[in-house]
Design a protein around this motif. Sequence first.
Motif, PDB file in Angstrom:
ATOM      1  N   HIS A 273       0.851  -1.178   0.000  1.00  0.00           N
ATOM      2  CA  HIS A 273       0.000   0.000   0.000  1.00  0.00           C
ATOM      3  C   HIS A 273       0.893   1.237   0.000  1.00  0.00           C
ATOM      4  O   HIS A 273       1.728   1.402   0.884  1.00  0.00           O
ATOM      5  CB  HIS A 273      -0.876  -0.066   1.269  1.00  0.00           C
ATOM      6  N   VAL A 274       0.750   2.075  -1.005  1.00  0.00           N
ATOM      7  CA  VAL A 274       1.535   3.310  -1.097  1.00  0.00           C
ATOM      8  C   VAL A 274       0.561   4.474  -1.203  1.00  0.00           C
ATOM      9  O   VAL A 274      -0.382   4.419  -1.991  1.00  0.00           O
ATOM     10  CB  VAL A 274       2.419   3.336  -2.373  1.00  0.00           C
ATOM     11  N   ARG A 275       0.799   5.511  -0.406  1.00  0.00           N
ATOM     12  CA  ARG A 275      -0.104   6.658  -0.484  1.00  0.00           C
ATOM     13  C   ARG A 275       0.705   7.941  -0.372  1.00  0.00           C
ATOM     14  O   ARG A 275       1.548   8.095   0.516  1.00  0.00           O
ATOM     15  CB  ARG A 275      -1.135   6.596   0.634  1.00  0.00           C
ATOM     16  N   LEU A 276       0.430   8.834  -1.296  1.00  0.00           N
ATOM     17  CA  LEU A 276       1.088  10.134  -1.252  1.00  0.00           C
ATOM     18  C   LEU A 276       0.024  11.180  -0.931  1.00  0.00           C
ATOM     19  O   LEU A 276      -0.978  11.283  -1.638  1.00  0.00           O
ATOM     20  CB  LEU A 276       1.741  10.425  -2.608  1.00  0.00           C
ATOM     21  N   ASP A 277       0.245  11.894   0.153  1.00  0.00           N
ATOM     22  CA  ASP A 277      -0.705  12.941   0.531  1.00  0.00           C
ATOM     23  C   ASP A 277      -0.191  14.279   0.032  1.00  0.00           C
ATOM     24  O   ASP A 277       0.942  14.661   0.340  1.00  0.00           O
ATOM     25  CB  ASP A 277      -0.866  12.996   2.053  1.00  0.00           C
ATOM     26  N   HIS A 278      -1.009  14.941  -0.693  1.00  0.00           N
ATOM     27  CA  HIS A 278      -0.610  16.212  -1.282  1.00  0.00           C
ATOM     28  C   HIS A 278      -1.535  17.304  -0.761  1.00  0.00           C
ATOM     29  O   HIS A 278      -2.728  17.282  -1.026  1.00  0.00           O
ATOM     30  CB  HIS A 278      -0.688  16.091  -2.810  1.00  0.00           C
ATOM     31  N   LYS A 279      -0.944  18.249  -0.046  1.00  0.00           N
ATOM     32  CA  LYS A 279      -1.730  19.341   0.509  1.00  0.00           C
ATOM     33  C   LYS A 279      -1.494  20.576  -0.358  1.00  0.00           C
ATOM     34  O   LYS A 279      -0.454  21.205  -0.282  1.00  0.00           O
ATOM     35  CB  LYS A 279      -1.278  19.586   1.954  1.00  0.00           C
ATOM     36  N   TRP A 280      -2.445  20.871  -1.226  1.00  0.00           N
ATOM     37  CA  TRP A 280      -2.294  22.002  -2.142  1.00  0.00           C
ATOM     38  C   TRP A 280      -2.380  23.303  -1.360  1.00  0.00           C
ATOM     39  O   TRP A 280      -1.656  24.245  -1.612  1.00  0.00           O
ATOM     40  CB  TRP A 280      -3.405  21.993  -3.186  1.00  0.00           C
ATOM     41  N   SER A 281      -3.299  23.344  -0.424  1.00  0.00           N
ATOM     42  CA  SER A 281      -3.504  24.542   0.392  1.00  0.00           C
ATOM     43  C   SER A 281      -4.232  24.087   1.646  1.00  0.00           C
ATOM     44  O   SER A 281      -4.467  22.897   1.826  1.00  0.00           O
ATOM     45  CB  SER A 281      -4.352  25.561  -0.370  1.00  0.00           C
ATOM     46  N   ASP A 282      -4.612  25.041   2.471  1.00  0.00           N
ATOM     47  CA  ASP A 282      -5.359  24.651   3.662  1.00  0.00           C
ATOM     48  C   ASP A 282      -6.720  24.075   3.297  1.00  0.00           C
ATOM     49  O   ASP A 282      -7.362  23.413   4.095  1.00  0.00           O
ATOM     50  CB  ASP A 282      -5.564  25.863   4.583  1.00  0.00           C
ATOM     51  N   HIS A 283      -7.147  24.371   2.084  1.00  0.00           N
ATOM     52  CA  HIS A 283      -8.489  23.949   1.685  1.00  0.00           C
ATOM     53  C   HIS A 283      -8.503  22.674   0.855  1.00  0.00           C
ATOM     54  O   HIS A 283      -9.494  21.968   0.829  1.00  0.00           O
ATOM     55  CB  HIS A 283      -9.169  25.062   0.880  1.00  0.00           C
ATOM     56  N   LEU A 284      -7.420  22.446   0.172  1.00  0.00           N
ATOM     57  CA  LEU A 284      -7.444  21.373  -0.815  1.00  0.00           C
ATOM     58  C   LEU A 284      -6.358  20.332  -0.555  1.00  0.00           C
ATOM     59  O   LEU A 284      -5.184  20.665  -0.473  1.00  0.00           O
ATOM     60  CB  LEU A 284      -7.260  21.971  -2.215  1.00  0.00           C
ATOM     61  N   THR A 285      -6.767  19.097  -0.418  1.00  0.00           N
ATOM     62  CA  THR A 285      -5.799  18.016  -0.269  1.00  0.00           C
ATOM     63  C   THR A 285      -6.124  16.900  -1.256  1.00  0.00           C
ATOM     64  O   THR A 285      -7.286  16.688  -1.609  1.00  0.00           O
ATOM     65  CB  THR A 285      -5.834  17.401   1.144  1.00  0.00           C
ATOM     66  N   THR A 286      -5.081  16.229  -1.684  1.00  0.00           N
ATOM     67  CA  THR A 286      -5.283  15.115  -2.610  1.00  0.00           C
ATOM     68  C   THR A 286      -4.477  13.927  -2.112  1.00  0.00           C
ATOM     69  O   THR A 286      -3.365  14.098  -1.618  1.00  0.00           O
ATOM     70  CB  THR A 286      -4.822  15.493  -4.033  1.00  0.00           C
ATOM     71  N   GLN A 287      -5.037  12.738  -2.248  1.00  0.00           N
ATOM     72  CA  GLN A 287      -4.300  11.530  -1.915  1.00  0.00           C
ATOM     73  C   GLN A 287      -4.183  10.667  -3.158  1.00  0.00           C
ATOM     74  O   GLN A 287      -5.181  10.419  -3.842  1.00  0.00           O
ATOM     75  CB  GLN A 287      -5.037  10.745  -0.829  1.00  0.00           C
ATOM     76  N   TYR A 288      -2.958  10.264  -3.442  1.00  0.00           N
ATOM     77  CA  TYR A 288      -2.712   9.360  -4.559  1.00  0.00           C
ATOM     78  C   TYR A 288      -2.381   8.015  -3.929  1.00  0.00           C
ATOM     79  O   TYR A 288      -1.451   7.917  -3.129  1.00  0.00           O
ATOM     80  CB  TYR A 288      -1.532   9.835  -5.404  1.00  0.00           C
ATOM     81  N   GLU A 289      -3.123   7.020  -4.306  1.00  0.00           N
ATOM     82  CA  GLU A 289      -2.980   5.751  -3.594  1.00  0.00           C
ATOM     83  C   GLU A 289      -2.790   4.609  -4.590  1.00  0.00           C
ATOM     84  O   GLU A 289      -3.430   4.575  -5.633  1.00  0.00           O
ATOM     85  CB  GLU A 289      -4.251   5.510  -2.778  1.00  0.00           C
ATOM     86  N   PHE A 290      -1.906   3.703  -4.238  1.00  0.00           N
ATOM     87  CA  PHE A 290      -1.712   2.528  -5.071  1.00  0.00           C
ATOM     88  C   PHE A 290      -1.721   1.314  -4.153  1.00  0.00           C
ATOM     89  O   PHE A 290      -1.043   1.285  -3.134  1.00  0.00           O
ATOM     90  CB  PHE A 290      -0.378   2.622  -5.817  1.00  0.00           C
ATOM     91  N   TYR A 291      -2.474   0.323  -4.534  1.00  0.00           N
ATOM     92  CA  TYR A 291      -2.623  -0.823  -3.648  1.00  0.00           C
ATOM     93  C   TYR A 291      -2.581  -2.122  -4.454  1.00  0.00           C
ATOM     94  O   TYR A 291      -3.176  -2.231  -5.515  1.00  0.00           O
ATOM     95  CB  TYR A 291      -3.953  -0.711  -2.909  1.00  0.00           C
ATOM     96  N   TYR A 292      -1.863  -3.082  -3.893  1.00  0.00           N
ATOM     97  CA  TYR A 292      -1.800  -4.400  -4.525  1.00  0.00           C
ATOM     98  C   TYR A 292      -1.922  -5.454  -3.435  1.00  0.00           C
ATOM     99  O   TYR A 292      -1.325  -5.342  -2.362  1.00  0.00           O
ATOM    100  CB  TYR A 292      -0.482  -4.569  -5.276  1.00  0.00           C
ATOM    101  N   THR A 293      -2.696  -6.474  -3.694  1.00  0.00           N
ATOM    102  CA  THR A 293      -2.755  -7.570  -2.732  1.00  0.00           C
ATOM    103  C   THR A 293      -2.866  -8.910  -3.457  1.00  0.00           C
ATOM    104  O   THR A 293      -3.381  -8.994  -4.568  1.00  0.00           O
ATOM    105  CB  THR A 293      -3.901  -7.401  -1.719  1.00  0.00           C
ATOM    106  N   ASN A 294      -2.342  -9.922  -2.811  1.00  0.00           N
ATOM    107  CA  ASN A 294      -2.391 -11.274  -3.356  1.00  0.00           C
ATOM    108  C   ASN A 294      -2.749 -12.227  -2.217  1.00  0.00           C
ATOM    109  O   ASN A 294      -2.160 -12.175  -1.144  1.00  0.00           O
ATOM    110  CB  ASN A 294      -1.026 -11.644  -3.950  1.00  0.00           C
ATOM    111  N   TYR A 295      -3.750 -13.043  -2.477  1.00  0.00           N
ATOM    112  CA  TYR A 295      -4.118 -14.046  -1.486  1.00  0.00           C
ATOM    113  C   TYR A 295      -4.004 -15.419  -2.152  1.00  0.00           C
ATOM    114  O   TYR A 295      -4.534 -15.638  -3.249  1.00  0.00           O
ATOM    115  CB  TYR A 295      -5.545 -13.823  -0.994  1.00  0.00           C
ATOM    116  N   ASN A 296      -3.328 -16.310  -1.464  1.00  0.00           N
ATOM    117  CA  ASN A 296      -3.046 -17.609  -2.049  1.00  0.00           C
ATOM    118  C   ASN A 296      -3.326 -18.701  -1.022  1.00  0.00           C
ATOM    119  O   ASN A 296      -2.877 -18.611   0.104  1.00  0.00           O
ATOM    120  CB  ASN A 296      -1.552 -17.593  -2.413  1.00  0.00           C
ATOM    121  N   ALA A 297      -4.108 -19.679  -1.411  1.00  0.00           N
ATOM    122  CA  ALA A 297      -4.376 -20.800  -0.493  1.00  0.00           C
ATOM    123  C   ALA A 297      -4.203 -22.106  -1.245  1.00  0.00           C
ATOM    124  O   ALA A 297      -4.614 -22.244  -2.389  1.00  0.00           O
ATOM    125  CB  ALA A 297      -5.788 -20.690   0.064  1.00  0.00           C
ATOM    126  N   LYS A 298      -3.552 -23.055  -0.592  1.00  0.00           N
ATOM    127  CA  LYS A 298      -3.292 -24.359  -1.215  1.00  0.00           C
ATOM    128  C   LYS A 298      -3.651 -25.433  -0.215  1.00  0.00           C
ATOM    129  O   LYS A 298      -3.364 -25.297   0.970  1.00  0.00           O
ATOM    130  CB  LYS A 298      -1.793 -24.513  -1.503  1.00  0.00           C
TER     131      LYS A 298
END
Lengths: 694, 205
Positions: A273-298
Amino acid sequence: MKFESLITCVLTGLVVVSGYSQEKAIDTTMVNELQEVVLTATRTKRQLSSLPLPVTIVSQEVIKQSGTIRLNEILNEQTGIITVADESGFEGVQIQGIASDYILILIDGVPLVGRKAGNFDVNRLTVGNIKQVEVVKGPSSSLYGSDALGGVINIITEKPKSDVLSGNASYRIGSYTQQDINVDIKQRIKKFGYGVFANRFSSEGYDLNPDTAGQTVNPFENYTFNGRLYYDFSDRFSLFLSGRLYTQYQDAGFTANTTSLEGDSEEQEWNGHVRLDHKWSDHLTTQYEFYYTNYNAKEQLADSASGDIVSDSDFDQHLLRPEIRTTYTFKDRSKLTAGIGFQYDQLDRTFFDKQVDFNSQYAYAQYDTNLIERLNIIAGARFDNHSEYNNQFSPKLALRYKITDVLAAKASIGYGFKAPDFRQLYFDFTNSAVGYTVLGYNVALEKLNELQAQGQILDVVVPESSLQDPLEAESSIGYNVGLAYKEKRWNAELNLFRNDFKNLIDTRVIARKTNGQNVFSYFNFDEIYTTGLELNTNYRITDNVRLSAGYQLLYAFDKQKEKQVKNGEVFARDPETNQTVVVSRSEYFGLVNRSRHNANFKVFYDIVSAKANINLRLLYRSKYALFDTNGNDLIDDYDTSFVDGFVTANIAASKTFYENFTLQIGANNLFDYTEDNIPTLPGIQLYAKLNYQF
Amino acid sequence: MKKLSILFLALSTVLVSCSSDDDTTTPIPVKSEKISNLEAIQTGGQGTGNPIGGVFTKFDFETGKITTSDTDWDVAFRGTNIAVNGGTVTGVAEEPARNGNAAAAVVTGTFAGVTSAKDVTFSQDADTVFAIPTGSDNGWYNYAGPPTHLISPIPGKILVFKTRNGNYAKVEILSYYQDEDTSKKSQYYTFNYVYNPNKGETSFE
């Protein structure tokens, strides 16, 4: 029945007692407790008490004091949440009478995958390193998309705050040689922060039924590792990185009749899980998020005598999800949140012809505002475009009106959906012992033709056209209306709920085989509802003694079956004569695994002078049924799979000594209640835990 | 007093003779019986590796008894299969030849609630198809699958028969296990039936 009235008495008593204290306390100055903050409900930070939605928070303190180590244990102690085990021992949660299939599980806002037959095993999650668990009840697809019909459970990990290295190491040992080892370290060095966590959990398992061969739960061991990094590039940019690994190894051998099988099952889960928080100003924030998951059962099983491999199954799921979301805060503190994302989901498993994948694109928006000072409104909607089923539009509206400083009314309505899962679309399974076949909807026609060509089909019982239109997503509309009362020493919350489900996916017979067995496939048919009320009260007798009580009343029925029962079209057998009798409305019990009453009562007592605390938690669940036993496809009073109502009592006591050491002893299931039909509940479990915090 | 007695006697005689006059038009009452542990053993089949076989146990509603007659039977049982003496052979092994004109139907209701065969649509055995459908949840029974593997007669499924002689009968299967005890051996039918001995009469009351 007696116990139900006892619980009711206690609850009523509590409300009455609290009522008196309320009068006394009414003029005292306002709340001075720490306000609890919730992230899950709006994807922004909100005070728990100001939210227009039914939300439960379980704090780290409660988790630690209760001596719980897995998520299922602590969830089970919350009002209106129970865990239900399926045949393979997977423990899923039920919220407001809604099954695990329809509840989304998140860690730090991103979803976990790896469901078996729809059930998500919450036992997979350790609670050793979490800050809090947030549970939002009611449909939440307006923010989270598929699977969030009954609610969302979000596990929030802790962010390091102090520049001093802090953490803890603990060892716990209990009955059935259950061992739990935790190491948790975190630190913040100026712009940089990190957290490292490791857990090992193992048990020798247990056997509820010594007369039969094999154990109820086989020995297992599992490990959880989690590393988190935080870095503030500047005041405007900050980065969050998290990697998690869970791996479990369990002996899967068992003896059936005279054949003894041996083998093991392995589970492995990765999350990045990677997340970049970007605060443009006191009013505006943006989060860029990338997520990968793998579930394996045998799982592999072999005949111990001959060495022949009897069963070999594989399950390998990947999910990839980039998302961007932005929040704009207006001058009046209203917030507009919007997000877009893409999801790629892939599964390769035994009984699938080939690896299959889905992809979807989505966008959502939510506006959170106070129209007038007393009235908070949250309005949101999400649009999901999916490769395999119809597009979904999921709106939600929630209101909170502050009637007085201590009393507020809440109401919300929302839409939730669940996409048909891979199994429902691509399964191709024939039971080798009995000979029936289950086919996923999307492959049903093709596979049916193959079976026909092989001369295995006697007749097809549904028209071909009924297998051609795409399977619809399961959906629900949920309503929650409640009152929240909050005083300095006590609070009470009442919530009435109703969830109307349609297009539920279930199996039906599509053809008959020449061997006398059936071919099943999935289709949309059921319409069910769950409705009831939930009442929670907390009362702080002194600063050191806290009482809480909770109760849920639940009615869960299939609408069509309810109608058939009312029309006198449903029959059962009189157990005395074996003759057919008509099932009356009052004899229709409702859906499986649903208890009419759930209640809990808890006392937490801090003994400050001794640096100790002790607590007792009583949990009650009324009678429920496991499956239909008399062939009429519903649960009625004539069925014989009922589990009677029962109480479990959990107790824990901790004492801190030499500043850094805490010793905890406790007992789960103090009354030693066991029942063959509840394989996940062993008898009394005693434990002792030593924790070193630094 | 004596006079009165004579009068009474005379009156009774008249009444008696009246009722005996009616005998020719009053139907014989329907017959309600329970048959227990009708053995219907199937050999071979699932799990055994051998082909399915075994003699069908034939039943005659007129006598209310099991029979080995090749012709004087209405219904026959083997395993979960129920054959009627009407139509043609279905093609399973060791099944009896159909030489009557019996027919069957499965209707929904309580046993008492099925009061007549008047509006029932009957069918007969045919190539690959039994008049009483085979298979779980398809005809008269439900198969629970593992772990119990129980065969349970579906509640509310009443079998209605037109016999080879043109009489009508209704049957409710109560159990597929010996002594109606699911822990004992399977393939033992216990059923209630009502038989109307008046030819062509559809009433079960």
